[in-house]
Motif scaffolding. Structure first.
Motif, mmCIF file in Angstrom:
data_model
loop_
_atom_site.group_PDB
_atom_site.id
_atom_site.type_symbol
_atom_site.label_atom_id
_atom_site.label_comp_id
_atom_site.label_asym_id
_atom_site.label_seq_id
_atom_site.Cartn_x
_atom_site.Cartn_y
_atom_site.Cartn_z
ATOM 1 N N GLY A 8 -36.452 87.812 115.680
ATOM 2 C CA GLY A 8 -37.229 87.215 116.747
ATOM 3 C C GLY A 8 -36.422 86.580 117.855
ATOM 4 O O GLY A 8 -36.998 86.130 118.857
ATOM 5 N N GLY A 9 -35.117 86.524 117.707
ATOM 6 C CA GLY A 9 -34.298 85.956 118.752
ATOM 7 C C GLY A 9 -34.248 86.845 119.974
ATOM 8 O O GLY A 9 -34.684 87.994 119.961
ATOM 9 N N GLY A 10 -33.715 86.303 121.044
ATOM 10 C CA GLY A 10 -33.614 87.051 122.280
ATOM 11 C C GLY A 10 -33.160 86.170 123.410
ATOM 12 O O GLY A 10 -32.680 85.054 123.200
ATOM 13 N N SER A 11 -33.319 86.682 124.600
ATOM 14 C CA SER A 11 -32.924 85.978 125.813
ATOM 15 C C SER A 11 -34.152 85.643 126.637
ATOM 16 O O SER A 11 -34.959 86.525 126.938
ATOM 17 C CB SER A 11 -31.948 86.838 126.626
ATOM 18 O OG SER A 11 -31.533 86.166 127.799
ATOM 19 N N VAL A 12 -34.296 84.378 126.971
ATOM 20 C CA VAL A 12 -35.431 83.915 127.766
ATOM 21 C C VAL A 12 -34.940 82.932 128.815
ATOM 22 O O VAL A 12 -33.841 82.386 128.718
ATOM 23 C CB VAL A 12 -36.521 83.245 126.907
ATOM 24 C CG1 VAL A 12 -37.092 84.234 125.891
ATOM 25 C CG2 VAL A 12 -35.962 82.022 126.197
ATOM 26 N N GLN A 13 -35.772 82.714 129.799
ATOM 27 C CA GLN A 13 -35.483 81.706 130.800
ATOM 28 C C GLN A 13 -36.015 80.350 130.352
ATOM 29 O O GLN A 13 -36.898 80.266 129.497
ATOM 30 C CB GLN A 13 -36.081 82.090 132.151
ATOM 31 C CG GLN A 13 -35.433 83.308 132.788
ATOM 32 C CD GLN A 13 -35.826 83.493 134.241
ATOM 33 O OE1 GLN A 13 -36.792 82.893 134.717
ATOM 34 N NE2 GLN A 13 -35.076 84.304 134.952
ATOM 35 N N ALA A 14 -35.452 79.320 130.907
ATOM 36 C CA ALA A 14 -35.891 77.969 130.579
ATOM 37 C C ALA A 14 -37.394 77.836 130.765
ATOM 38 O O ALA A 14 -37.956 78.321 131.744
ATOM 39 C CB ALA A 14 -35.151 76.955 131.442
ATOM 40 N N GLY A 15 -38.024 77.176 129.805
ATOM 41 C CA GLY A 15 -39.461 77.027 129.816
ATOM 42 C C GLY A 15 -40.201 78.081 129.026
ATOM 43 O O GLY A 15 -41.406 77.938 128.801
ATOM 44 N N GLY A 16 -39.502 79.103 128.587
ATOM 45 C CA GLY A 16 -40.112 80.172 127.838
ATOM 46 C C GLY A 16 -40.283 79.840 126.370
ATOM 47 O O GLY A 16 -39.954 78.743 125.916
ATOM 48 N N SER A 17 -40.781 80.820 125.627
ATOM 49 C CA SER A 17 -41.078 80.632 124.217
ATOM 50 C C SER A 17 -40.540 81.786 123.391
ATOM 51 O O SER A 17 -40.424 82.910 123.871
ATOM 52 C CB SER A 17 -42.591 80.525 123.989
ATOM 53 O OG SER A 17 -43.154 79.428 124.679
ATOM 54 N N LEU A 81 -40.432 79.818 112.928
ATOM 55 C CA LEU A 81 -40.060 78.746 113.831
ATOM 56 C C LEU A 81 -40.575 79.121 115.210
ATOM 57 O O LEU A 81 -40.085 80.074 115.823
ATOM 58 C CB LEU A 81 -38.544 78.538 113.866
ATOM 59 C CG LEU A 81 -38.056 77.396 114.768
ATOM 60 C CD1 LEU A 81 -38.493 76.043 114.205
ATOM 61 C CD2 LEU A 81 -36.533 77.439 114.926
ATOM 62 N N GLU A 82 -41.571 78.383 115.669
ATOM 63 C CA GLU A 82 -42.143 78.631 116.979
ATOM 64 C C GLU A 82 -41.532 77.654 117.968
ATOM 65 O O GLU A 82 -41.598 76.442 117.772
ATOM 66 C CB GLU A 82 -43.662 78.488 116.936
ATOM 67 C CG GLU A 82 -44.354 78.945 118.200
ATOM 68 C CD GLU A 82 -45.859 79.012 118.064
ATOM 69 O OE1 GLU A 82 -46.526 79.431 119.032
ATOM 70 O OE2 GLU A 82 -46.383 78.654 116.985
ATOM 71 N N MET A 83 -40.951 78.194 119.013
ATOM 72 C CA MET A 83 -40.221 77.399 119.984
ATOM 73 C C MET A 83 -40.877 77.538 121.349
ATOM 74 O O MET A 83 -41.100 78.650 121.827
ATOM 75 C CB MET A 83 -38.756 77.849 120.048
ATOM 76 C CG MET A 83 -38.060 77.872 118.696
ATOM 77 S SD MET A 83 -36.303 78.306 118.814
ATOM 78 C CE MET A 83 -36.437 80.009 119.370
ATOM 79 N N HIS A 84 -41.163 76.406 121.961
ATOM 80 C CA HIS A 84 -41.763 76.365 123.283
ATOM 81 C C HIS A 84 -40.928 75.495 124.203
ATOM 82 O O HIS A 84 -40.145 74.656 123.754
ATOM 83 C CB HIS A 84 -43.193 75.824 123.219
ATOM 84 C CG HIS A 84 -44.127 76.663 122.410
ATOM 85 N ND1 HIS A 84 -44.660 77.836 122.876
ATOM 86 C CD2 HIS A 84 -44.624 76.485 121.159
ATOM 87 C CE1 HIS A 84 -45.448 78.360 121.955
ATOM 88 N NE2 HIS A 84 -45.441 77.560 120.909
ATOM 89 N N ASP A 85 -41.136 75.698 125.492
ATOM 90 C CA ASP A 85 -40.417 74.937 126.507
ATOM 91 C C ASP A 85 -38.918 74.944 126.226
ATOM 92 O O ASP A 85 -38.256 73.898 126.196
ATOM 93 C CB ASP A 85 -40.948 73.505 126.564
ATOM 94 C CG ASP A 85 -40.447 72.740 127.776
ATOM 95 O OD1 ASP A 85 -40.086 73.375 128.788
ATOM 96 O OD2 ASP A 85 -40.417 71.494 127.720
ATOM 97 N N LEU A 86 -38.399 76.126 126.037
ATOM 98 C CA LEU A 86 -36.988 76.268 125.694
ATOM 99 C C LEU A 86 -36.090 75.793 126.825
ATOM 100 O O LEU A 86 -36.399 75.968 128.009
ATOM 101 C CB LEU A 86 -36.675 77.716 125.354
ATOM 102 C CG LEU A 86 -37.166 78.156 123.971
ATOM 103 C CD1 LEU A 86 -37.208 79.671 123.873
ATOM 104 C CD2 LEU A 86 -36.276 77.565 122.883
ATOM 105 N N LYS A 87 -34.995 75.198 126.442
ATOM 106 C CA LYS A 87 -34.025 74.656 127.377
ATOM 107 C C LYS A 87 -32.678 75.327 127.160
ATOM 108 O O LYS A 87 -32.401 75.826 126.067
ATOM 109 C CB LYS A 87 -33.899 73.141 127.185
ATOM 110 C CG LYS A 87 -35.220 72.383 127.297
ATOM 111 C CD LYS A 87 -35.033 70.905 127.059
ATOM 112 C CE LYS A 87 -36.358 70.173 127.080
ATOM 113 N NZ LYS A 87 -37.023 70.279 128.398
ATOM 114 N N SER A 126 -31.548 80.831 129.536
ATOM 115 C CA SER A 126 -30.889 80.733 130.825
ATOM 116 C C SER A 126 -31.607 79.728 131.708
ATOM 117 O O SER A 126 -32.824 79.538 131.613
ATOM 118 C CB SER A 126 -30.831 82.095 131.511
ATOM 119 O OG SER A 126 -32.139 82.619 131.717
ATOM 120 N N SER A 127 -30.851 79.110 132.586
ATOM 121 C CA SER A 127 -31.414 78.124 133.490
ATOM 122 C C SER A 127 -31.973 78.777 134.733
ATOM 123 O O SER A 127 -31.729 79.954 135.006
ATOM 124 C CB SER A 127 -30.357 77.083 133.862
ATOM 125 O OG SER A 127 -29.267 77.701 134.499
#
Length: 127
Positions: A8-17, A81-87, A126-127
């Motif tokens: 389930g990992g990957g690359s997202v922008q800040a604020g993503g889930s 593990l559910e992750m929101h508002d990623l930084k 990513s920021s």
């Protein structure tokens, strides 16, 4: 035969889930806790969230409080593990690990209790 597999990992922008999964196989009995840990580049592994066989959980890392949640599906032998508002500071390799006969708090706190680790799934924010 005993194995933990993260996905389930990957690359997202800040604020993503993202939603990570930890699938367990080859384990006997139900009295075990699963923990999520992460390791940022140049840092040591730290406990993120852990959950016991009784479904109690602990917010081990203050930095993820209110943003990450942990849950388990015993029928599927899977912990999420559910992750929101990623930084960006959430970037790292995320691992799941298992401990038997311990509380969620002890599982996240005392790594000597951990019997088995998965290979990890990378998360890049990513920021």
């Amino acid at each position: 035969e005993v194995q933990l597999v993260e996905s389930g990992g990957g690359s997202v922008q800040a604020g993503g889930s993202l939603r990570l999964s930890c699938a367990a196989s080859g384990l006997n009995g139900d009295d075990y806790a699963i923990g999520w840990f992460r390791q940022a580049p140049g840092k040591e592994r730290e406990g993120v969230l852990c959950i016991s066989s009784g479904d109690d959980s602990t917010n081990y890392a203050d930095s993820v409080k209110g943003r990450f949640t942990i849950s388990r599906d015993n029928a599927k032998n899977t912990v999420y593990l559910e992750m929101h508002d990623l930084k960006p500071e959430d970037t790292g390799v995320y691992y799941c690990a298992v401990a038997r006969g311990y509380s969620a708090h002890s599982t996240c706190t005392y790594t000597t209790h951990l019997e088995l680790w998965g290979q990890g799934t990378p998360v890049t924010v990513s920021s």
